[in-house]
Design a protein around this motif. Sequence first.
Motif, PDB file in Angstrom:
ATOM      1  N   LEU A   1       0.779  -1.211  -0.012  1.00 17.44           N
ATOM      2  CA  LEU A   1      -0.054  -0.115   0.035  1.00 17.44           C
ATOM      3  C   LEU A   1       0.577   1.269   0.149  1.00 17.44           C
ATOM      4  O   LEU A   1       0.507   2.333  -0.548  1.00 17.44           O
ATOM      5  CB  LEU A   1      -1.047   0.103   1.196  1.00 17.44           C
ATOM      6  N   ARG A  15     -15.607  -0.302   1.523  1.00  8.57           N
ATOM      7  CA  ARG A  15     -14.391   0.641   1.756  1.00  8.57           C
ATOM      8  C   ARG A  15     -13.711   0.025   2.931  1.00  8.57           C
ATOM      9  O   ARG A  15     -12.310   0.118   2.838  1.00  8.57           O
ATOM     10  CB  ARG A  15     -14.779   2.190   1.667  1.00  8.57           C
ATOM     11  N   GLU A  66     -11.559  -2.869   2.380  1.00 10.34           N
ATOM     12  CA  GLU A  66     -10.594  -2.617   1.332  1.00 10.34           C
ATOM     13  C   GLU A  66      -9.416  -2.211   2.141  1.00 10.34           C
ATOM     14  O   GLU A  66      -8.352  -2.538   2.052  1.00 10.34           O
ATOM     15  CB  GLU A  66     -11.040  -1.590   0.344  1.00 10.34           C
ATOM     16  N   ARG A  67      -9.682  -1.282   3.044  1.00  8.77           N
ATOM     17  CA  ARG A  67      -8.455  -0.741   3.765  1.00  8.77           C
ATOM     18  C   ARG A  67      -7.876  -1.493   4.716  1.00  8.77           C
ATOM     19  O   ARG A  67      -6.714  -1.812   4.841  1.00  8.77           O
ATOM     20  CB  ARG A  67      -9.056   0.827   4.692  1.00  8.77           C
ATOM     21  N   LEU A 103      -7.839  -4.949   4.390  1.00  5.64           N
ATOM     22  CA  LEU A 103      -6.957  -5.791   3.989  1.00  5.64           C
ATOM     23  C   LEU A 103      -5.783  -5.178   3.607  1.00  5.64           C
ATOM     24  O   LEU A 103      -4.716  -5.760   3.530  1.00  5.64           O
ATOM     25  CB  LEU A 103      -7.779  -6.305   2.730  1.00  5.64           C
ATOM     26  N   SER A 104      -5.710  -3.921   2.878  1.00  7.65           N
ATOM     27  CA  SER A 104      -4.510  -3.322   2.404  1.00  7.65           C
ATOM     28  C   SER A 104      -3.528  -3.171   3.394  1.00  7.65           C
ATOM     29  O   SER A 104      -2.336  -3.141   3.204  1.00  7.65           O
ATOM     30  CB  SER A 104      -4.887  -1.915   1.856  1.00  7.65           C
ATOM     31  N   ARG A 154     -17.419  -9.204  -2.477  1.00  9.69           N
ATOM     32  CA  ARG A 154     -17.072  -7.855  -3.116  1.00  9.69           C
ATOM     33  C   ARG A 154     -17.806  -7.321  -4.212  1.00  9.69           C
ATOM     34  O   ARG A 154     -18.496  -6.361  -4.115  1.00  9.69           O
ATOM     35  CB  ARG A 154     -15.583  -7.789  -3.717  1.00  9.69           C
ATOM     36  N   GLU A 199     -12.536  -1.525  -5.334  1.00 12.11           N
ATOM     37  CA  GLU A 199     -11.161  -1.129  -5.801  1.00 12.11           C
ATOM     38  C   GLU A 199     -10.093  -1.448  -4.771  1.00 12.11           C
ATOM     39  O   GLU A 199     -10.333  -1.650  -3.787  1.00 12.11           O
ATOM     40  CB  GLU A 199     -11.339   0.268  -6.097  1.00 12.11           C
ATOM     41  N   GLN A 200      -9.056  -1.554  -5.228  1.00 12.22           N
ATOM     42  CA  GLN A 200      -7.736  -1.481  -4.495  1.00 12.22           C
ATOM     43  C   GLN A 200      -7.404  -0.192  -4.022  1.00 12.22           C
ATOM     44  O   GLN A 200      -7.229   0.904  -4.693  1.00 12.22           O
ATOM     45  CB  GLN A 200      -6.657  -2.399  -4.984  1.00 12.22           C
ATOM     46  N   PRO A 201      -7.175   0.209  -2.900  1.00  8.87           N
ATOM     47  CA  PRO A 201      -6.782   1.440  -2.308  1.00  8.87           C
ATOM     48  C   PRO A 201      -5.464   2.017  -3.043  1.00  8.87           C
ATOM     49  O   PRO A 201      -4.480   0.972  -3.275  1.00  8.87           O
ATOM     50  CB  PRO A 201      -6.457   1.286  -0.890  1.00  8.87           C
ATOM     51  N   ARG A 202      -5.372   3.067  -3.450  1.00 12.99           N
ATOM     52  CA  ARG A 202      -4.149   3.587  -4.290  1.00 12.99           C
ATOM     53  C   ARG A 202      -3.093   3.706  -3.229  1.00 12.99           C
ATOM     54  O   ARG A 202      -3.117   3.806  -1.931  1.00 12.99           O
ATOM     55  CB  ARG A 202      -4.714   5.258  -4.505  1.00 12.99           C
ATOM     56  N   ARG A 203      -1.977   3.188  -4.044  1.00 13.04           N
ATOM     57  CA  ARG A 203      -0.474   3.390  -3.178  1.00 13.04           C
ATOM     58  C   ARG A 203      -0.513   4.844  -2.759  1.00 13.04           C
ATOM     59  O   ARG A 203      -0.961   5.822  -3.290  1.00 13.04           O
ATOM     60  CB  ARG A 203       0.379   2.883  -3.933  1.00 13.04           C
TER      61      ARG A 203
END
Length: 250
Positions: A23, A169, A172-173, A175-176, A230, A242-246
């Motif tokens: 991440l 959301r 997602e966070r 998991l990241s 999902r 979506e995957q959280p942006r780096r």
Amino acid sequence: MRESHPAVHVTVCHNCPLRQLPLFLPFSEGELSFMERFKVGEMSVDPGVMLLEEGQGSAHLFTILSGLGIRSTMLENGRRQVINFLFPGDFVGLQAGLSDKMRHTVESTTPMVLCVFNRANLMSLFREEPERAYDLTWIAAVEEHFLGETIATLGQRDATQRMAWALLRIHERLLSVGLGDGDGRVQMPWRQQDLADALGLSLVHTNKTIRRLREMGAARWSGGTLSIDREQLGAVALADPEQPRRRPLI
């Protein structure tokens, strides 16, 4: 309310476990050296500790090294509005660092370890490390975008769609930042009341909505863990999974 206390072991920035997560964007050697000078220590807190209080100043800024929390504000009628949820890697206290007073409260939900920075040294970051200063701007812009999505959710999604969006959301966070298992379950320590206060719902309505999502097979929140479908949850939420942006790490 339980107290905070200095961490017995202080993590060296070179060995920061968050830097190993996909991440977060990598540091240059120069940035690492600066951050080790910028960081003045670590603090461990129990659940339910108020780290920053609305209307008060703070001598310190923090990055969450581990643990989860909440940003909230209190209305004049005594009701609480949860602004967002806090995850490892989040930077907190910048508001007080720039405007002297916090406009919201930051509270720990689980045991937390925080990297501590002196607010008085913030200007040295802008002077000596312009790329790090840009990272702060990037973080603020991402938070602004998320708050915009939250306003759209509160204004245009119904209760079931709101809850589906929030759980999607949050999942997602979590998991990241490595708080999931191999089966896609994540730790979910927040209370239903916290979600209710974030989404403008009563506790009863929140409970019914969570049950409805469980019956649909879209999400299951039980025993402090959350698992989701999902695609189905995204369809209910009117939002793309979506995957959280780096993101940069301060």
